[in-house]
Design a protein around this motif. Structure first.
Motif, mmCIF file in Angstrom:
data_model
loop_
_atom_site.group_PDB
_atom_site.id
_atom_site.type_symbol
_atom_site.label_atom_id
_atom_site.label_comp_id
_atom_site.label_asym_id
_atom_site.label_seq_id
_atom_site.Cartn_x
_atom_site.Cartn_y
_atom_site.Cartn_z
ATOM 1 N N ASN A 88 0.884 -1.162 0.000
ATOM 2 C CA ASN A 88 0.000 0.000 0.000
ATOM 3 C C ASN A 88 0.920 1.209 0.000
ATOM 4 O O ASN A 88 1.782 1.324 0.882
ATOM 5 C CB ASN A 88 -0.881 -0.023 1.249
ATOM 6 N N PRO A 89 0.778 2.111 -0.973
ATOM 7 C CA PRO A 89 1.725 3.238 -1.051
ATOM 8 C C PRO A 89 1.855 4.028 0.246
ATOM 9 O O PRO A 89 2.921 4.566 0.545
ATOM 10 C CB PRO A 89 1.138 4.100 -2.177
ATOM 11 N N SER A 90 0.774 4.086 1.045
ATOM 12 C CA SER A 90 0.826 4.854 2.294
ATOM 13 C C SER A 90 1.764 4.230 3.319
ATOM 14 O O SER A 90 2.253 4.908 4.224
ATOM 15 C CB SER A 90 -0.579 4.962 2.902
ATOM 16 N N PHE A 91 1.995 2.918 3.186
ATOM 17 C CA PHE A 91 2.749 2.206 4.204
ATOM 18 C C PHE A 91 4.063 1.604 3.688
ATOM 19 O O PHE A 91 4.735 0.871 4.408
ATOM 20 C CB PHE A 91 1.894 1.078 4.799
ATOM 21 N N THR A 92 4.432 1.908 2.456
ATOM 22 C CA THR A 92 5.641 1.314 1.877
ATOM 23 C C THR A 92 6.893 1.792 2.605
ATOM 24 O O THR A 92 7.069 2.987 2.844
ATOM 25 C CB THR A 92 5.742 1.682 0.389
ATOM 26 N N LEU A 93 7.754 0.845 2.943
ATOM 27 C CA LEU A 93 9.073 1.155 3.479
ATOM 28 C C LEU A 93 10.078 0.852 2.373
ATOM 29 O O LEU A 93 10.430 -0.304 2.131
ATOM 30 C CB LEU A 93 9.372 0.319 4.728
ATOM 31 N N ALA A 94 10.488 1.894 1.667
ATOM 32 C CA ALA A 94 11.345 1.716 0.494
ATOM 33 C C ALA A 94 12.807 1.967 0.788
ATOM 34 O O ALA A 94 13.673 1.671 -0.041
ATOM 35 C CB ALA A 94 10.880 2.636 -0.632
ATOM 36 N N SER A 95 13.109 2.513 1.942
ATOM 37 C CA SER A 95 14.478 2.910 2.278
ATOM 38 C C SER A 95 15.324 1.708 2.668
ATOM 39 O O SER A 95 14.986 0.964 3.594
ATOM 40 C CB SER A 95 14.447 3.922 3.428
ATOM 41 N N GLU A 96 16.452 1.534 1.984
ATOM 42 C CA GLU A 96 17.386 0.469 2.348
ATOM 43 C C GLU A 96 17.908 0.679 3.766
ATOM 44 O O GLU A 96 18.046 -0.279 4.538
ATOM 45 C CB GLU A 96 18.552 0.423 1.357
ATOM 46 N N GLU A 97 18.177 1.916 4.128
ATOM 47 C CA GLU A 97 18.667 2.190 5.487
ATOM 48 C C GLU A 97 17.592 1.870 6.524
ATOM 49 O O GLU A 97 17.905 1.407 7.625
ATOM 50 C CB GLU A 97 19.127 3.644 5.611
#
Length: 214
Positions: free
Chosen positions: A4-13
């Protein structure tokens, strides 16, 4: 895991932080012989590597059961999570939900030789023993070293370079600030669903969101 775009965790860090803080993980393999197989092991980040690289071990014969090295595996890391009551929102009709942070990591394990396996085992022990008042080391004495060598022979070290991941950080980002603050207050309280760890994760998420809006 559905995104869900609102909850995406895209950061590698962000994913690396999750791994550092929650190193007990589930390794899932789709095997030819046994179908789906899951095992649970402590995992460390290889902090010297580019990208996300996991270091761990399995007890024999799990390397055979999982067919490790022959195919991609999924490694699941789970952070704080908990029930969110609709009574914490407002007087309007609402349904309960579950807040959580988790990541599914994908990669093909590399089986380590005996010397590398021992180094990974030592790193795991050191990592978890370091906070202790009198840390125990695998090879702190000749007796410990001999025992460690015997134990290590029953394990297989793994290095898992992660080629892709799907991560989700669901912390009520779709709720107004006043509702978020009320949820955090309930999680920090003494009710049946209190969870200081989840409250802290929500604070971290929403402080970043509010700073970005400022």
């Amino acid at each position: 895991m559905r995104q869900n775009p609102s909850f995406t965790l895209a950061s590698e860090e962000g994913v690396k932080r999750l791994i550092r803080e929650h190193p007990w993980m589930t390794i899932v393999s789709a095997t030819d012989a046994a179908g789906l197989v899951a095992s649970h092991y402590p995992v460390l980040l290889d902090e010297t590597a580019n990208g996300i690289v996991l270091l761990t071990h399995v007890g024999r014969p799990d390397e055979v059961v999982h067919e490790l090295g022959r195919h991609e595996v999924m490694v699941i890391v789970q952070g704080p999570h908990g029930y969110i009551s609709p009574g914490w929102y407002d007087a309007n009709p609402a349904v309960p939900t579950w807040n959580f942070v988790t990541a599914h990591l994908y990669g093909t394990p590399e089986l380590l030789d005996a010397d590398e396996n021992l180094r990974v085992l030592e790193a795991l022990v050191d990592h978890f023993e370091d906070p202790m008042p009198e840390p125990r080391r695998m090879r702190g004495t000749p007796e410990n070293s001999a025992y460690a060598d015997r134990i290590a022979a029953g394990t297989v070290g793994l290095r898992i370079p992660i080629t892709r991941f799907v991560a989700k950080n669901k912390m009520s980002q779709n709720r107004p600030d006043e509702t978020v603050d009320r949820i955090i207050g309930e999680l920090e309280g003494d009710g049946p669903y209190a969870s200081p760890a989840l409250a802290a994760e929500m604070r971290r998420t929403h402080e970043a969101l509010r700073a970005a809006r400022a």
